[in-house]
Design an enzyme around this catalytic site. Structure first.
Site, mmCIF file in Angstrom:
data_model
loop_
_atom_site.group_PDB
_atom_site.id
_atom_site.type_symbol
_atom_site.label_atom_id
_atom_site.label_comp_id
_atom_site.label_asym_id
_atom_site.label_seq_id
_atom_site.Cartn_x
_atom_site.Cartn_y
_atom_site.Cartn_z
ATOM 1 C CG ASP A 1 6.362 18.017 11.312
ATOM 2 O OD1 ASP A 1 5.346 18.462 11.865
ATOM 3 O OD2 ASP A 1 7.382 17.959 11.523
ATOM 4 N N PRO B 1 0.891 -1.100 0.038
ATOM 5 C CG PRO B 1 -0.634 -1.613 1.693
ATOM 6 C CD PRO B 1 0.675 -1.961 1.179
ATOM 7 C CE1 TYR C 1 10.175 14.392 13.866
ATOM 8 C CE2 TYR C 1 11.738 16.245 13.267
ATOM 9 C CZ TYR C 1 10.949 15.240 12.823
ATOM 10 O OH TYR C 1 10.684 15.031 11.652
ATOM 11 N N GLY D 1 0.784 5.577 0.227
ATOM 12 C CA GLY D 1 -0.058 6.712 0.658
ATOM 13 C C GLY D 1 0.499 7.917 -0.165
ATOM 14 N N GLY D 2 0.926 8.781 0.633
ATOM 15 C CA GLY D 2 1.482 10.061 0.127
ATOM 16 C C GLY D 2 2.954 9.857 -0.125
ATOM 17 C CB THR E 1 -3.108 9.104 2.720
ATOM 18 O OG1 THR E 1 -2.380 7.918 2.902
ATOM 19 C CG2 THR E 1 -2.565 9.646 1.432
#
Lengths: 618, 618
Positions: free
Chosen positions: B244, B175, B518, B177-178, B250
């Site tokens: 972000d 799969p 982060y 997505g983005g 998605t």
């Protein structure tokens, strides 16, 4: 114990020759009911009851309004003459023995606490289902199958030994926490021929660490909610977890049931509060490390303990969030002209982002129950109460047969509580609400802890009742409550139930996307050919109605055995298969064979729509 | 793509005769980088860069301070002369064809959108890992194994067909997505001999229903965050989910990665925001019905989609919470003398129950990066800025090499925002903080969306960098950041890395029990014998240091392939086994064979302590 009394099998394994009665310790209360020995409802005179002991705010004083309320609502008489006697000690079947298992357990843990007396066996063979468990016991019945032994492990090592030996010797383990389960999860599968051992976890109740720097406490999972809170309070802390069973239920039980406390708005549901749990299975421990607030590490097997209902392993420890005791606690109560207005108010409160620790809304019947549990009033207080009532009903035009009450607990810093109160009172007028004062709020919550004692008392009067709960989108609330009410009336009429059925409900939790609705239903079973069966069938149909109207199978009570029929309606077949694959992986010999939810005798074929592409409606 | 460049196998399946170059559309930007075609960093002159286009607040104006900052920090020159050219079209291996699969797919869905051109294949064979994916591509490398086909399903029916046919024909589905994944999750397993089909879900981007009554939206899972927000905004709504990668990623990708958005304090992490997801597996759909705010229905297989990283099935739809657009949005920024003071402030904010939608704290390096991205200043504004700086550094005694910044977004009703602001400003003085004004807060968030473009630009300059994140208890923050910093310096010196390494970090999320840290690390790879391998080894060691110091493997990026080595350190063997049992149940033929996290080549033996009774420390 099975879902229907018709399945009480005399030929169940464990029966046979040598059956003998057991003799509860003299002077001791019948040990199968809810709660504390010193606390029970009793008649003071043919119309007046009181609650014994001094544990609860409700205790001590005569309660003259309660029995008239019960009689009026149920349409049947209920006096001392209807009280059933506590049954004589039942004849228990001989246990299925496992000498090799026991020998090895004793060799590994010479101090192991092991019980096989009848009282222990019977106590550990049921939870607190009102009808299928407690009413049946009070009527002299016993579960179809009893546990054969009770073991009280004192350490994680002992649990590891128990699990290893059970796996090797073909023994079944059923974890036991506070014994407050209300889904039949503690009942033994009636046809189980292996030795069944109840593992009573309450000997493992230590607090292992308090980590103030990170707001965490590490506990053994057998600690009860009350022990936890008493000991945290000494440290100026609280877990904020307040299920109605708080006094008796254990942290491990909360996790296994995926439980919820009344103050979840502030302190979270159990899945929010518990950052980590260790689940000991026959194939090793399921856990994730380190313990962190949140992570993204693939599929999350560490969450399998939540809702496992004793079917995968024993939860031995947990890491919970703790909070400093709130600087401020404030109660409030509000009345609304009807339930619909109250629901609109709750929605407005949610939409405004106001999150008091707890906010609940009772329907009119439950509101009146609260009133009926009031003490006899004397002097000025009675006068004040009358004046207030006159104001509400005459000046404001509230109908006593329709008005409802909302109770609130706010906790936090003085500023937080002030802000919440400002928001809550500010929204009141627009929804037709009036303040009922803090004392009525406090009383509303206090009554919660007395409900199970009322249940036990009514049971003895031949009045059967049960609570059941659901979660539902906001838009389904009234459809659900209306359908439940109509179907209950219809069924009771159809089945020839004497008098009238009782139905009350409250919105006990609210979320942005919906609520938990908590129902109490009941009726008088006197004169019915098989009251238990009638009750079971009606209650089963109630749950079906809830599902038909868009409610969930359960918000926090779990599935256990009484809701097992519905598993294929709420989980797709692939989901059930995956759950069972987890079971086979962790417990291939079905040591944890309590047989709850998808682990039990669930229909092999899924619901008709399980293979379909779902439609757009949520 | 594998974790190490040394494993680039020329004998990988899919190679062989007939290899041919591909030809990206003329004039089009190199299609493998982050984001939009019109947006990239460029040199205006040897010392000045700008961001093209007009999508971002940062775009348009010359940024004279940035390259000097980069050069000073990394200790290497970085000018136009270091820019690498975009590589020529690579030679791609022939695809592994699956004619029967394709024929049946076309027969069932005559309009099916199927691509097998080289550009589509290459685009769909990587995510956005900075070094192992983007830097390698920019250097002319290609992944070890490429997808053979790309299919863009348009409906759930088409997904069901795809999954059924793949299962029958021995085809692998990954799969997509983005394409923003940063854990190597989109990389094809290098030794996969079956046909690999990338399932690009972005054709399924419909909003199926907006349910205002219950605050829900039903979407197809291929909708990007940006599309979702634009369309919800037209309805006066927002999901509040702001990872972000919002513009490109998605909803299905968020679920599969167990993602997190910067405004989680108000709108929740993805597991809070998504009430329901449909996961289509080779053995049926995994889902639970009805969609309710919360339930207790046994083990929760419906949560398996979260963090599944493409390994169990395709997420086709989701039900998300939506909120009315906030009445008020307010930015703020604060400066503190050092990172420790800032952390103490964040804890105090948490303890006081103040929950602005987002609150972040940058370390000094990231603070200075923000300053370095400032525009050339003219006239009075420069003067004001200087005066402000003089006040902060001279009067208040802040050391520019130690001071840090905290940025805040508050959202909600005017009353909520007012209350939050009062709380935030009220705690400032006690922690040595000063207000930096709302504009600096707004700028801080705007810069977030430019970071990946900076990454692409620096990559072309031979500067390798990557972000990585962890969640950790409050008490571990400084130990983790100190250890990461020390180990990075040590390793770079040991490996002969030119200049100095870059390390910045921020606390991007805070929770009651800890935070997300982060990190961004980087160094110049010029002159290293195998820069990619050196980077990979150093970065791998960074993650190890984080684990040693009590941080989690990932807060929201996931495991994918680059963190797979560590799975046995964070999940017990029984947990891994249970995860794999789920996989075998839902996908016995390994159709979803991307091989991420526990589904890939994880060490068969667990960590040394996996069998032990855990100690008392969380």
């Amino acid at each position: 114990m099975t879902r229907s009394s018709t399945r009480r099998s005399t030929g169940a394994p464990g029966g046979g020759a040598g059956e003998r009665p057991y003799d509860p310790a003299p002077g001791r209360r019948y040990p199968h009911l809810w709660g504390y020995d010193d606390t029970r409802f009793e008649f003071l005179d043919p119309r007046t009851v009181h609650l014994t002991g001094d544990r609860y705010p409700l205790a001590g004083a005569p309660l003259p309004h309660f029995m008239p309320f019960v009689e009026a609502l149920l349409g049947v008489p209920a006096g001392p003459e209807h009280l059933q006697q506590t049954p004589p000690p039942p004849v228990l079947p001989e246990p299925v023995r496992a000498p090799a298992f026991l020998d090895e357990l004793r060799a590994a843990h010479p101090g192991a606490r092991i019980e096989d007396d009848d009282e222990s066996r019977l106590i550990h063979s049921h939870g607190q289902l009102s009808v299928e468990e407690i009413y049946r016991l009070l009527g002299g019945g016993i579960p179809d199958r009893l546990v054969d032994l009770v073991v009280h492990p004192a350490s994680e090592e002992e649990v590891l030994t128990l699990v290893r030996l059970a796996d090797r010797h073909g023994v079944v383990l059923i974890p036991y926490g506070g014994g407050t389960n209300v889904s039949g999860a503690l009942a033994c599968p009636p046809r189980e021929r292996r030795t069944i051992v109840s593992v009573d976890m309450r000997g493992m109740s230590r607090i292992l660490e308090i980590d103030r720097a990170n707001g965490l406490v590490v506990v053994e999972a057998g600690i009860t909610g009350k022990e936890l809170e008493v000991r945290l309070e000494q440290e100026g802390l609280t877990s904020g977890q307040v299920p109605d069973s708080l006094e008796l239920s254990t942290v491990g039980g909360w996790i296994a049931t995926n439980a919820s406390g009344m103050k979840k708005n502030r302190y979270g549901n159990v899945e929010d509060a518990v950052l980590d749990a260790v689940l000991v299975t026959p194939r090793g421990e399921v856990r994730a490390r380190p313990v962190v607030p949140r992570s993204s590490t693939g599929v999350q097997p560490q969450r399998l303990a939540f809702g496992s209902e004793g079917g995968l392993g024993i939860i031995t420890r947990a890491v919970l969030q703790v909070w400093p005791l709130p600087e401020t606690q404030r109660y409030a109560s509000f009345v609304f002209p009807d339930f619909e207005a109250g629901v609109r108010y709750l929605r407005a409160v949610q939409a405004a982002g106001i999150r008091p620790a707890s906010i609940r809304l009772t329907n009119n019947t439950e509101f009146r129950l609260g009133q009926a549990l009031g003490r006899a009033r004397r002097g000025t207080s009675a006068l004040v109460a009358k004046l207030k009532k006159a104001y509400v009903t005459r000046v404001k035009g509230f109908d006593p047969e329709r008005m409802v009450a909302c109770t609130v607990v706010m906790e936090g810093s003085a500023a937080e509580v002030r802000q919440q109160a400002r928001g809550l009172f500010g929204l009141l007028a627009a929804h037709g609400g009036l303040s009922g004062g803090p004392e009525n709020g406090r009383r509303g919550y206090a009554v919660t802890f007395a409900i199970a004692y009322i249940r036990d008392f009514l049971n003895k009067l031949g009045i059967l009742g049960e609570t059941f709960e659901t979660s539902a989108p906001w838009s389904r609330i009234h459809d659900i409550t209306d359908a439940v009410e109509a179907e209950l009336r219809r069924l009771c009429a159809e089945r020839g139930v004497p008098g009238k059925p009782y139905l009350s409900y409250r919105v006990s939790q609210s979320y942005r996307t919906g609520v938990c609705i908590y129902f109490t239903m009941g009726f008088c079973g006197r004169g019915l050919a098989d009251a238990e069966r009638t009750f079971h069938e009606i209650e089963h149909r109630m749950r079906e109605v809830v599902l038909e109207q868009g409610g969930s199978l359960s918000h926090h009570h779990g599935v256990g055995k009484i809701r097992q029929d519905f598993v294929p309606r709420v989980h797709s077949q692939a989901a059930i298969d995956a759950t069972r694959a987890v079971k086979r992986s962790l417990d291939p010999n079905d040591v944890f064979g309590a047989g709850n939810h998808a682990f039990g005798p669930v229909a092999a074929t899924a619901s008709p729509d399980a293979g379909r592409v779902p439609d757009g409606t949520p």
